[in-house]
Design a protein around this motif. Sequence first.
Motif, PDB file in Angstrom:
ATOM      1  N   ASN A 211      41.023  39.115  47.105  1.00 24.00           N
ATOM      2  CA  ASN A 211      41.418  39.965  48.215  1.00 24.00           C
ATOM      3  C   ASN A 211      42.929  40.172  48.184  1.00 24.00           C
ATOM      4  O   ASN A 211      43.666  39.506  48.918  1.00 24.00           O
ATOM      5  N   PRO A 212      43.410  41.069  47.342  1.00 23.02           N
ATOM      6  CA  PRO A 212      44.854  41.258  47.177  1.00 23.02           C
ATOM      7  C   PRO A 212      45.600  41.542  48.475  1.00 23.02           C
ATOM      8  O   PRO A 212      46.752  41.158  48.625  1.00 23.02           O
TER       9      PRO A 212
ATOM     10  N   ALA B  36      41.008  28.995  49.404  1.00 24.24           N
ATOM     11  CA  ALA B  36      42.279  29.688  49.634  1.00 24.24           C
ATOM     12  C   ALA B  36      42.766  30.369  48.354  1.00 24.24           C
ATOM     13  O   ALA B  36      43.211  31.523  48.385  1.00 24.24           O
ATOM     14  N   ALA B  37      42.664  29.679  47.225  1.00 24.65           N
ATOM     15  CA  ALA B  37      43.070  30.266  45.946  1.00 24.65           C
ATOM     16  C   ALA B  37      42.168  31.451  45.590  1.00 24.65           C
ATOM     17  O   ALA B  37      42.643  32.475  45.085  1.00 24.65           O
ATOM     18  N   GLN B  38      40.896  31.311  45.860  1.00 29.14           N
ATOM     19  CA  GLN B  38      39.936  32.377  45.576  1.00 29.14           C
ATOM     20  C   GLN B  38      40.294  33.641  46.356  1.00 29.14           C
ATOM     21  O   GLN B  38      40.226  34.745  45.815  1.00 29.14           O
ATOM     22  N   ILE B  39      40.696  33.486  47.600  1.00 23.10           N
ATOM     23  CA  ILE B  39      41.074  34.643  48.418  1.00 23.10           C
ATOM     24  C   ILE B  39      42.268  35.367  47.797  1.00 23.10           C
ATOM     25  O   ILE B  39      42.326  36.600  47.782  1.00 23.10           O
ATOM     26  N   MET B  40      43.210  34.597  47.236  1.00 24.24           N
ATOM     27  CA  MET B  40      44.360  35.219  46.577  1.00 24.24           C
ATOM     28  C   MET B  40      43.909  36.122  45.435  1.00 24.24           C
ATOM     29  O   MET B  40      44.515  37.161  45.171  1.00 24.24           O
TER      30      MET B  40
ATOM     31  N   TYR C  13      33.858  40.373  41.430  1.00 27.22           N
ATOM     32  CA  TYR C  13      34.920  40.775  42.350  1.00 27.22           C
ATOM     33  C   TYR C  13      36.090  41.243  41.484  1.00 27.22           C
ATOM     34  O   TYR C  13      36.626  40.466  40.702  1.00 27.22           O
ATOM     35  N   VAL C  14      36.471  42.521  41.626  1.00 28.19           N
ATOM     36  CA  VAL C  14      37.502  43.120  40.785  1.00 28.19           C
ATOM     37  C   VAL C  14      38.585  43.729  41.672  1.00 28.19           C
ATOM     38  O   VAL C  14      38.309  44.661  42.426  1.00 28.19           O
ATOM     39  N   ASN C  15      39.783  43.174  41.588  1.00 29.86           N
ATOM     40  CA  ASN C  15      40.924  43.698  42.347  1.00 29.86           C
ATOM     41  C   ASN C  15      40.582  43.970  43.812  1.00 29.86           C
ATOM     42  O   ASN C  15      40.978  44.981  44.377  1.00 29.86           O
ATOM     43  N   GLY C  16      39.812  43.085  44.413  1.00 28.89           N
ATOM     44  CA  GLY C  16      39.470  43.226  45.823  1.00 28.89           C
ATOM     45  C   GLY C  16      38.165  43.946  46.088  1.00 28.89           C
ATOM     46  O   GLY C  16      37.659  43.918  47.201  1.00 28.89           O
TER      47      GLY C  16
ATOM     48  N   LEU D 265      36.706  37.873  39.442  1.00 26.29           N
ATOM     49  CA  LEU D 265      36.020  36.595  39.578  1.00 26.29           C
ATOM     50  C   LEU D 265      34.532  36.884  39.598  1.00 26.29           C
ATOM     51  O   LEU D 265      34.073  37.762  40.340  1.00 26.29           O
ATOM     52  N   LEU D 266      33.784  36.189  38.764  1.00 28.22           N
ATOM     53  CA  LEU D 266      32.330  36.365  38.740  1.00 28.22           C
ATOM     54  C   LEU D 266      31.724  35.801  40.018  1.00 28.22           C
ATOM     55  O   LEU D 266      32.207  34.798  40.560  1.00 28.22           O
ATOM     56  N   GLY D 267      30.680  36.421  40.478  1.00 30.02           N
ATOM     57  CA  GLY D 267      30.018  35.990  41.710  1.00 30.02           C
ATOM     58  C   GLY D 267      29.589  34.538  41.684  1.00 30.02           C
ATOM     59  O   GLY D 267      29.616  33.850  42.704  1.00 30.02           O
ATOM     60  N   SER D 268      29.225  34.031  40.515  1.00 32.34           N
ATOM     61  CA  SER D 268      28.777  32.641  40.413  1.00 32.34           C
ATOM     62  C   SER D 268      29.903  31.644  40.660  1.00 32.34           C
ATOM     63  O   SER D 268      29.652  30.474  40.921  1.00 32.34           O
TER      64      SER D 268
END
Length: 145
Positions: A63-64, A56-60, A12-15, A35-38
């Motif tokens: 998903n910009p 919640a932190a992962q979404i930050m 996941y790169v910049n959304g 963030l790596l998919g794993s």
Amino acid sequence: MKVSLRAGEKIYVNGAVLRADRKVALEFMNDVSFLLGSHVLQADETTTPLRQLYFAAQIMLINPSAKDEANLAFKRMLTALLGTFSNQQMLKELKLIDEVVCNDRIFEALKSIRGLYALEAQIMSGGSGAAIPAQTGQVRPEATA
């Protein structure tokens, strides 16, 4: 920063969500959040309070466009956790995670939260949590280059 992916692995790169069709190495030449998919937690895996906080932190991070809303959810959850846990190690680590997020080092916060899963499990099972070593001090540099 260089990242190696296996065939079929997601990043996941910049959304954006990218999937490698073969083994590949990516080199990021500028600032990027990834963030790596794993390390991505799916919504149905948010079965504990810390996993919900992680989500919640992962979404930050991934998903910009939803970062502000996710940050508010993160702060609400964190406040609730600080009021719920009585284990001093957990409270200390959560306060450090809050500071890391306030400094926009989300990747570091994710790693720290994952490091608390064992302590959370022990606390939730009725144990004191005293035997779990702190892991948030062993933080990898954040995922920006």
